[in-house]
Write a protein that holds these residues in place. Sequence first.
Motif, short mmCIF file in Angstrom:
data_model
loop_
_atom_site.label_atom_id
_atom_site.label_comp_id
_atom_site.label_asym_id
_atom_site.label_seq_id
_atom_site.Cartn_x
_atom_site.Cartn_y
_atom_site.Cartn_z
N GLY A 287 0.80 -1.23 0.00
CA GLY A 287 0.00 0.00 0.00
C GLY A 287 0.83 1.27 0.00
N PHE A 288 2.06 1.16 0.40
CA PHE A 288 2.94 2.33 0.34
C PHE A 288 3.57 2.43 -1.05
CE2 PHE A 288 2.97 1.85 4.97
CZ PHE A 288 2.81 3.16 5.35
N SER A 289 3.56 3.61 -1.58
CA SER A 289 4.26 3.77 -2.85
C SER A 289 5.18 4.98 -2.76
CB SER A 289 3.27 3.97 -4.00
OG SER A 289 2.62 5.20 -3.87
N PHE A 290 6.24 4.91 -3.51
CA PHE A 290 7.21 6.00 -3.50
C PHE A 290 7.85 6.08 -4.87
CE2 PHE A 290 11.68 7.29 -3.02
CZ PHE A 290 11.48 8.57 -2.52
N SER A 291 8.00 7.28 -5.37
CA SER A 291 8.70 7.43 -6.66
C SER A 291 9.39 8.78 -6.72
CB SER A 291 7.72 7.30 -7.83
OG SER A 291 6.82 8.39 -7.83
N VAL A 292 10.49 8.83 -7.43
CA VAL A 292 11.15 10.11 -7.68
C VAL A 292 11.52 10.17 -9.16
CG1 VAL A 292 12.12 10.45 -5.39
CG2 VAL A 292 13.44 9.22 -7.10
N ILE A 293 11.52 11.38 -9.69
CA ILE A 293 11.94 11.61 -11.07
C ILE A 293 13.08 12.61 -11.04
CG2 ILE A 293 11.27 12.42 -13.36
CD1 ILE A 293 8.37 11.79 -12.61
N LEU A 294 14.17 12.24 -11.66
CA LEU A 294 15.31 13.14 -11.77
C LEU A 294 15.45 13.54 -13.23
CD1 LEU A 294 17.76 11.00 -9.69
CD2 LEU A 294 17.03 13.28 -9.04
N GLN A 295 15.93 14.73 -13.44
CA GLN A 295 16.12 15.18 -14.81
C GLN A 295 17.37 16.03 -14.86
OE1 GLN A 295 14.27 18.66 -15.70
NE2 GLN A 295 14.92 18.68 -17.83
N GLY A 296 18.12 15.91 -15.92
CA GLY A 296 19.33 16.71 -16.00
C GLY A 296 19.83 16.87 -17.42
N VAL A 297 20.79 17.75 -17.54
CA VAL A 297 21.36 18.02 -18.86
C VAL A 297 22.81 18.42 -18.67
CG1 VAL A 297 20.46 20.39 -18.78
CG2 VAL A 297 21.13 19.43 -20.97
N PHE A 298 23.65 18.05 -19.60
CA PHE A 298 24.96 18.68 -19.62
C PHE A 298 25.42 19.03 -21.02
CE2 PHE A 298 27.52 14.85 -20.35
CZ PHE A 298 26.82 13.84 -19.72
#
Lengths: 1033, 573
Positions: free
Chosen positions: A883-894
């Motif tokens: 029932g627990f959910s967790f998410s992250v989104i990372l974004q980057g550029v070089f």
Amino acid sequence: MLILVKTGYAATRDTTVTPGNKNTDWITGTVVNQDGNTITGATVSVKGNTNAVKTDENGHFEISAPQGTVLEFKAANYDVDQVTVGDTKKLNVRLTGTYLTKSDNIDVLYGSQSTESVLGAISTIYTNQLTTTPASLYVYALPGQLPGLYTQQTSGFTSFKTSPLSVASFGSNFVQSTSQNNQYSDNSEITLNLRGQTPITVIDGVQREISSIDPESIESVSVLKDALSSILLGINSSRGVLLVTTKKAEAGKTTIGFTTEYGLQQSLGLPTPLPAYQWAYLYNEALTNGGAAPLYTAADFNAYKNHTDPTGHPDVDWFNTILRKTSPIQSDKLNVTGGNEVAKYSIGLSYFDQSGIFNESPTSGYSTNNNLDRYIINSDVSVQVNKNLNVNLQLFGRVQQTTEPGGTNSDGSGIPAILQTLYGTPNNAYPVYNPNGSFGGSTLGGLYSNNLLAMSEYSGYIQDNTDDILANLDLNYDLSSLTKGLTLKLTGNLSYQSENVLNRSLTNSAYSYSPIDSNYTVVGATAAQQNAFATVFTTRQTYAQAALNYNRQFGKSGVTALLMYDTKSLISNYDLPAVQTDRALKVSYNYDAKYFIEGAVNSSGYNRYTPGHQFGLFYAGGLGWQMGKEDFIKDNFDWISSWKWRGTYGKTGNANIDQYSYYGYTQTYSTSNINWAYYTGTGRNEQFTYYENTIANPYLSWEIGNKFDFGTDISLFKDHLQITGDYYHDKYSDLLQIRGSDVALLGVPYPYENIGINQYTGFEFSATYQNNLDKFNYFITGNISTQASKVIYNDEETPLYPWLKKTGLPVTAIYGYVADGFYQNAAEAAKGAVYGSYTPKAGDIKLEDLNGDGQINQFDIAPIGGLKPLVFYGGTLGFNYDGFSFSVILQGVFNRQINIDNNVTNSFSGLGGFGTAPQGQAYIGASSRWTPETAGVAQLPEVSFANVALNGYNTLTSSFYERNGDYIRLKNAEIGYTLPDTWSSRIRVSSIRVFADGENLLTLAGYAGQDPEVSPDNYPIQRVFNLGISIKL
Amino acid sequence: MKNYKSTILIGLGLITLMVACKKQETFPVDKVTIQYVFDPRDSAGTNALKYLLNIYNVLKNGGNRVGGNYLDAASDDAVSSATGQAVTDLATGTYSSIDLPSDENVWSTTNSTNTFNYWSGIRYANEFVDNIPVVPVMGETNGVSTRYIWQSEARFLRAYFYFELVKRFGGVPLLGNTVYNINDNLSLPRASFADCISYIVNECSAIQDSLVTVPLVSPNSDNYRATKGAAMALKAKVLLYAASPLYNSSTNTNPLLGYTSYDPTRWQAAATAAQALINLNTYSLDPSYLNVFMQQNDPEVIFIRTVDNGTTIEKDNGPVGFPSNLAQGITSPTQELVDSYPMMNGLAITDPTSGYDPNNPYNNRDPRLGYNILYNGHPWLNTTIATYEGGANKPNNGQQQTVTGYYMRKFMGPQETQNNYANHDEDWVIFRYAEVLLDFAEAQNEVEAAPGGDVYAALTALRKRAGIAEGTGNYGLTAGMTQSQMRTVIQNERRIEMPFEEQRFFDIRRWQIAPTVMNTPLMGVTINNSNGNLTYNYVPVLTPKFTAPKMYVYPIPYDEVLKNPNMKQNPGW
């Protein structure tokens, strides 16, 4: 997750075990999803045992499992759940949808296709990847998630249109825009760039620019990157496609979903203004450096510093005065779906409310802060009229109202005017209020004609109203009676969009107060509240398509074919209809789902080209090989589940003529305007004369893109690891440019001609791993893309020096002067190259005189950046446990650069908020300016008004101001909890989920002085903290 | 039955598709095409006339034309009161082929306000010349059909545009009547100076008899038109330029920049052309010098570029320090110009017998000094100009103000006796009779061994009109001057008669005196007022720079040379 299920199948093989006798261990139950709809085909097994059963069409299962054993539930695109068998013999199990979705079929232009047969380069994200982002537009959820798609946010709020888009004169013609339909796009915040091009948005098979669809009602968002995938767009196929598919009605019990969210936004990247005494010090320094006497005395400094004289020596932090710390964002969504096999329906209602950054006065009778209010209704009804005919009707409506404060400066009104004034007004310019309660103002240089507080809180408002309706009718007729596998599809689509603006601005006078004689001098004229209304635009679009589809399997051979005709007509304001017509044929063949070949031709035309030259032939083809099915793989590498090679090549088109001219193939003449009348006779009769426009180009044609893509899709370790890689090589030719030899002898300007050739190449790579440890379901996915470009041909003047040449360099190259630090002393400066009549002095930027002629001029401009291939990446990871959910989104550029030659860096060098007036605001960065004492560590040139008045030498575009634009952002994070069934069932709902998410939570940037995306004095980018609850009935 | 229903539905669907195929016009009706401009059915030629007026529109208004200044502020007659001005760049030689000040880059500058360059003007004229024959314009004047008159006007304007190019750049490509199209090769070479001159002169000769003549049949509506007099004035001026030392020289080896030999008959041709216009007896000097610039259909005015009615000139150039008449005072006439005006008796101030009083320098001077220049003590707006240090009109308070102690007076209305600036005609006079007299005097002086009565007569006519005392009959001119003495007098007379009329800038070049006058500091006056006692000090205000021979012509704009392999750059640039 599909793959997981497949693995389950493979492992158990016996999918329909019917137990022989029913003993005490017998468990029965139902598997449902979060909506409460039953899941058919879910695998139920006892952990540690190979026996498994599948749920029937009612989601029902029966299995023998002794008490204490663990039952495991698996289904495609659902997280694995485990239940320890206890006393209860009847189990209701609810599975949660996975964050990442895999589908057997993916959406392609005008239909869907089995995933295994796709030869093109397509990246897709699904609902769950969109809904964690609390924002006004679904495009906010795209950064970092789709390989090949590069995004940059340019504003933190939608842009306002404050005047009609109705100027018919050439150069600002209504039809001109950088992307098809862009002027009607509601996305003014994020620029999208797909392999170097601006993609065309297609929503449910129709080309339209809507970015404000509720993410919950979106099934998927894909980018179609290669020629074969987009070829059905014919003359507009070269820019790639952003394909949005909304959720369609599904049969099942009526489900009602309700989600409400509330969040707080916080502006990022606001600069820190200098307090008044520091500003005054800097001002004195700029005066003395310019050879003038200082203005502020020691007494002034004390008064500013100690705030002893708030009227005569004000020190107002205007950012704190007119901006609020946080502002709310809110949305409510209601979705209802249901129906049976005959009729299905789906209705989505959503409300969105986003507040802006300005403080409001409690006394005004209306809201002045900027605000976005939006209502969307989307309904979809599908009726199976008889066994052959299916009718699908979609109705979409959107009512949107945006308001902004009416504040006005010399350059305009609304948010841009207020922000520009805010960024340019020093703390000591004038007090907020005078002693008599009137608005403070200053007569200095005519710069501060309007009080900032009056502009933001007491200047009325401007309101933009946008209304959309869209109706889409699909008829699908199964022609199997004629020949098996044949269907006919007819689509008709009508849409109407309008935007109007209501301006109820007013201007309050500000007063300059003189403490000496207690006199009030009025600054700027009062303007009474107006009540002006204008239509910004109205557009009507009709789209019609007829398509014959053929899809049949002959033994091991699979054949599909599509014969299609479509026409799209767009009428905006009073322009003639813009009509695109396609006649396309697409055929594919595969043998044993191992060898694939596909080809398409499209005779496509646009009516704004020279008659007789309106149609072109566009084509694409592809080959594929499922190597994973070959015996040498199957026999030797059992950890390889699938390995496909694919390649496509095609000739595509870009009918972007509207950006350059409106019926430019015929010579036209214009009537002079009031500024260019000739006066004849002693009565000075105003005569409007005819003059010849830019010379006609009857050879105008579309731009061409020859696009090659080669890729591979690999699936390993029982499909837990998925890898996709692509290489592309796109050559764009016939690019519209003005010829290099456009001599003035012609007498009129040369037109755009099909001349240039650019090339874009790059790699895209993504990898996804997902698995579970018992109930702990986790995933990690990452992608990285490169994008290199090169000008192959550009009809440029013969460059006198090698550094002036642009051909051969990247399209993205930045040109400017080459800086080499500062002139550290007068002797060094005296030896330096002059700029016009200006001889640089100590503390000025040292620009390199590349050709050695002692002059800084156009021959010293060289590429100063943008030469490396852009590399951008994203990553998502998360888990779901009980029932627990967790998410992250990372974004980057070089390999990215930004230019900081702006009013925050350089307000004392001529880039104040008031154009060339030097007396702008100064920010904390000014402490690093050049002074003789800090010569060694200075970051910015010396402040001097003499320099500004003469030429703005120090603000010339140069490598001095190029900074590292790399960044990595924690774009999004969400944590959620689905309440246990036992709780939700008590209040008779099928599920309740609470969640908290956030946007732009953390940023690491190569240059920390400003936001890496949104430049100063644009509406700042927002960080959002958001809470929500989602209830399914 | 079921299939029947489906067929109906599909049929309805097809009808929906059909709706999208509705026909509309294939070209927008609001676009103006050539058939509309040169309408073969319009006997009034309404649109064609509008096109012709657009060619007139290419003519430039010289008032504060170059970056807000008069071109004369780039000569030794004036300097700009403002800093960082384009004219100052011209005066100090800080320009090159890449940054020729845009308002003087009449070759290639175009900008958003539709200020067309002269190549645009030439194209429009060619297009008009080529297309007007299809328009059945009715009517005639003096026996010449209107259509032919219009065509001749376009040819006149074209000749004038060529002259404006040639006097700045030397020989330029001659396009003839060709209207170049997108695929035409425009890598054209420059024609020689001689060919350009003969083209312009021949055009003037060919059309002068098919233009309207003065008195105009309808002076109230046709006052802007190119007349026979305008064509003759242009011819006289072009021939005078061509005969001038800069171009008419055996030391010149570059045919683009002038003749490569000296030919005295060129002076004769110039004199004859000017004489022909004088002999028409159509034009005469306006008894009032000031009125010449204030009214249309003035007896002296030959050709104008119309400008609206207003007080723009006052606002740009009027003296600062009149709070209710805010002005910029941007033009500061030099002491050199002031000193070139003789005394009321016609004698130069350097003449010991002239009666010039250094302590009262503006007293008893040629009235044209006061007509053209505002000096300390000059009446203005019902008061007097105070340009002594700290005076109302030279407050020295940091605001823009005169840098020489003088303001420009010319082209302004009779504001001496007004409280507030009153609107007046601001037309830019391109040719006037006074210039024809000067053209004649200058050329005729070179033709004759020693100046004869006709040369004297031209000058005395101007001096008499100006208000110089007749004296012994020669209005202060010494009798029996040598050719060389007379040349100096004529050059000075041209300077003081026509300052700020875009003459001096080119005159100092064609007379080849620019290396002298533009390499010495330009002076202004500082007047100290001590209890009413004025003391005059003369101070340098600008050090100009002129590099000969390079700066006799402008550089061809850099890009134009780069883009066209046949385009030769002028030497030194």
